[in-house]
Design an enzyme around this catalytic site. Structure first.
Site, PDB file in Angstrom:
ATOM      1  N   PRO A  23       0.794  -1.232   0.000  1.00  0.00           N
ATOM      2  CA  PRO A  23       0.000   0.000   0.000  1.00  0.00           C
ATOM      3  C   PRO A  23       0.829   1.286   0.000  1.00  0.00           C
ATOM      4  O   PRO A  23       1.888   1.359   0.631  1.00  0.00           O
ATOM      5  CB  PRO A  23      -0.821  -0.099   1.301  1.00  0.00           C
ATOM      6  N   ASN A  24       0.318   2.252  -0.737  1.00  0.00           N
ATOM      7  CA  ASN A  24       0.873   3.606  -0.836  1.00  0.00           C
ATOM      8  C   ASN A  24       2.152   3.711  -1.673  1.00  0.00           C
ATOM      9  O   ASN A  24       2.642   4.814  -1.912  1.00  0.00           O
ATOM     10  CB  ASN A  24       1.118   4.229   0.549  1.00  0.00           C
TER      11      ASN A  24
ATOM     12  N   ARG B 250       5.342  10.907  -2.589  1.00  0.00           N
ATOM     13  CA  ARG B 250       5.148  10.557  -1.183  1.00  0.00           C
ATOM     14  C   ARG B 250       6.459  10.689  -0.398  1.00  0.00           C
ATOM     15  O   ARG B 250       7.428   9.967  -0.667  1.00  0.00           O
ATOM     16  CB  ARG B 250       4.658   9.098  -1.107  1.00  0.00           C
TER      17      ARG B 250
ATOM     18  N   TYR C 182      11.615   8.187   0.858  1.00  0.00           N
ATOM     19  CA  TYR C 182      11.460   7.136  -0.150  1.00  0.00           C
ATOM     20  C   TYR C 182      12.094   7.460  -1.491  1.00  0.00           C
ATOM     21  O   TYR C 182      12.074   6.647  -2.398  1.00  0.00           O
ATOM     22  CB  TYR C 182       9.965   6.828  -0.337  1.00  0.00           C
TER      23      TYR C 182
ATOM     24  N   ASN D 225       7.828  -5.671  -1.208  1.00  0.00           N
ATOM     25  CA  ASN D 225       7.840  -4.573  -0.243  1.00  0.00           C
ATOM     26  C   ASN D 225       6.410  -4.505   0.310  1.00  0.00           C
ATOM     27  O   ASN D 225       5.526  -3.930  -0.324  1.00  0.00           O
ATOM     28  CB  ASN D 225       8.229  -3.251  -0.909  1.00  0.00           C
TER      29      ASN D 225
ATOM     30  N   ALA E 282       3.332  -0.849   4.816  1.00  0.00           N
ATOM     31  CA  ALA E 282       2.855  -0.846   6.204  1.00  0.00           C
ATOM     32  C   ALA E 282       2.407  -2.234   6.673  1.00  0.00           C
ATOM     33  O   ALA E 282       2.433  -2.530   7.885  1.00  0.00           O
ATOM     34  CB  ALA E 282       1.718   0.155   6.358  1.00  0.00           C
TER      35      ALA E 282
ATOM     36  N   HIS F 259       4.400  -4.526   9.163  1.00  0.00           N
ATOM     37  CA  HIS F 259       4.342  -4.406  10.622  1.00  0.00           C
ATOM     38  C   HIS F 259       3.026  -4.914  11.207  1.00  0.00           C
ATOM     39  O   HIS F 259       2.824  -4.850  12.420  1.00  0.00           O
ATOM     40  CB  HIS F 259       4.557  -2.936  11.014  1.00  0.00           C
TER      41      HIS F 259
ATOM     42  N   ASP G 128       1.634 -15.670   6.462  1.00  0.00           N
ATOM     43  CA  ASP G 128       1.154 -17.044   6.311  1.00  0.00           C
ATOM     44  C   ASP G 128       1.078 -17.457   4.843  1.00  0.00           C
ATOM     45  O   ASP G 128       1.331 -18.614   4.514  1.00  0.00           O
ATOM     46  CB  ASP G 128      -0.231 -17.201   6.965  1.00  0.00           C
TER      47      ASP G 128
ATOM     48  N   GLU H 142      12.361  -9.650   1.291  1.00  0.00           N
ATOM     49  CA  GLU H 142      11.640  -8.443   1.714  1.00  0.00           C
ATOM     50  C   GLU H 142      12.500  -7.215   1.425  1.00  0.00           C
ATOM     51  O   GLU H 142      13.696  -7.208   1.721  1.00  0.00           O
ATOM     52  CB  GLU H 142      11.356  -8.548   3.219  1.00  0.00           C
TER      53      GLU H 142
ATOM     54  N   HIS I 184      12.699  -2.826   1.689  1.00  0.00           N
ATOM     55  CA  HIS I 184      12.184  -1.515   2.118  1.00  0.00           C
ATOM     56  C   HIS I 184      13.063  -0.429   1.535  1.00  0.00           C
ATOM     57  O   HIS I 184      14.296  -0.541   1.560  1.00  0.00           O
ATOM     58  CB  HIS I 184      12.162  -1.407   3.645  1.00  0.00           C
ATOM     59  N   LEU I 185      12.425   0.610   1.040  1.00  0.00           N
ATOM     60  CA  LEU I 185      13.171   1.738   0.470  1.00  0.00           C
ATOM     61  C   LEU I 185      13.938   2.468   1.560  1.00  0.00           C
ATOM     62  O   LEU I 185      15.098   2.839   1.389  1.00  0.00           O
ATOM     63  CB  LEU I 185      12.188   2.693  -0.209  1.00  0.00           C
ATOM     64  N   SER I 186      13.254   2.695   2.682  1.00  0.00           N
ATOM     65  CA  SER I 186      13.886   3.386   3.813  1.00  0.00           C
ATOM     66  C   SER I 186      14.498   2.337   4.745  1.00  0.00           C
ATOM     67  O   SER I 186      14.160   1.146   4.654  1.00  0.00           O
ATOM     68  CB  SER I 186      12.835   4.205   4.568  1.00  0.00           C
TER      69      SER I 186
ATOM     70  N   ARG J 186      13.944   4.277  11.933  1.00  0.00           N
ATOM     71  CA  ARG J 186      12.704   5.065  12.006  1.00  0.00           C
ATOM     72  C   ARG J 186      11.941   4.755  13.302  1.00  0.00           C
ATOM     73  O   ARG J 186      12.526   4.292  14.273  1.00  0.00           O
ATOM     74  CB  ARG J 186      11.881   4.791  10.741  1.00  0.00           C
TER      75      ARG J 186
ATOM     76  N   ARG K 235       8.102   0.463  13.368  1.00  0.00           N
ATOM     77  CA  ARG K 235       8.586  -0.054  12.080  1.00  0.00           C
ATOM     78  C   ARG K 235       9.724  -1.056  12.251  1.00  0.00           C
ATOM     79  O   ARG K 235      10.197  -1.642  11.285  1.00  0.00           O
ATOM     80  CB  ARG K 235       9.051   1.088  11.171  1.00  0.00           C
TER      81      ARG K 235
HETATM   82  C1  DQA Z   1       8.359   0.964   3.647  1.00  0.00           C
HETATM   83  C2  DQA Z   1       8.528   1.127   5.158  1.00  0.00           C
HETATM   84  C3  DQA Z   1       7.219   0.930   5.877  1.00  0.00           C
HETATM   85  O1  DQA Z   1       7.399   1.112   7.278  1.00  0.00           O
HETATM   86  C4  DQA Z   1       6.192   1.940   5.398  1.00  0.00           C
HETATM   87  O2  DQA Z   1       4.949   1.700   6.006  1.00  0.00           O
HETATM   88  C5  DQA Z   1       6.067   1.970   3.921  1.00  0.00           C
HETATM   89  C6  DQA Z   1       7.277   1.868   3.099  1.00  0.00           C
HETATM   90  C7  DQA Z   1       9.656   1.277   2.879  1.00  0.00           C
HETATM   91  O3  DQA Z   1       9.749   0.867   1.720  1.00  0.00           O
HETATM   92  O4  DQA Z   1      10.561   1.921   3.404  1.00  0.00           O
HETATM   93  O5  DQA Z   1       4.988   2.180   3.375  1.00  0.00           O
HETATM   94  O6  DQA Z   1       8.026  -0.385   3.380  1.00  0.00           O
END
Ligand code: DQA
Length: 150
Positions: free
Chosen positions: A9-10, A17, A22, A73, A76, A79, A86, A97, A99-101, A106, A110
């Protein structure tokens, strides 16, 4: 070799964003570069994005028998989602897995990933380059595990 990249998501909002966290690269641009990279190295890539947990679960279920590896990725849902965890466990497809950040630099909430324990590994903090790092790591992993079988 067929890889599935899942964006949670997002992440469709990348580019606008919170660019300080990011990066400035647009979502479409990131995907275009990854398709081009995979084409060049002869790896089949499908990219899927959803803002909905259930759709991500269904996509992972449908990956069984269709993909050799998954890069995800979960955003959110990292977490919060036992359902995505599952699903990865259930299909038992090697998963990385991303993550950009750097999620560990953080907020505390997270720092915990429900997904990481069912993955081969995690890449966190390298902005969009993390996807390419994960694809390279997956190719390496799959090549090595095939060698071990034969
Ligand atoms: C994220 C890190 C997550 O905590 C956050 O909710 C995201 C992006 C990242 O790519 O850094 O939406 O997955």
């Amino acid at each position: 070799m067929k890889l599935l990249l899942i964006h949670g998501p997002n992440l469709n909002l990348l580019g606008t964003r919170e660019p300080e966290k990011y990066g400035l690269e647009k979502f479409e641009e990131i995907n275009k570069n990854l398709y081009a990279y995979c084409f060049k190295i002869n790896v089949e890539l499908e990219i899927f994005q959803s803002n909905t947990e259930g759709e991500i679960v269904t996509k992972i279920q449908q990956a069984l028998g269709n993909f050799d590896g998954i890069v995800i990725n979960p955003a959110a849902y990292t977490h919060t989602s036992i359902a995505i965890r599952d699903a990865i466990s259930a299909v038992n497809i090697p998963t990385i897995e991303v993550h950009l950040s750097n999620i560990y630099s953080r907020e505390d909430f997270r720092h915990h990933s429900f997904i990481a324990p069912v993955c081969i590994g995690q890449i966190s903090g390298f902005k969009s380059n993390g996807y390419k790092l994960a694809i390279d790591a997956m190719i390496n992993y799959l090549k090595n595990s095939n060698e071990n079988i034969t």
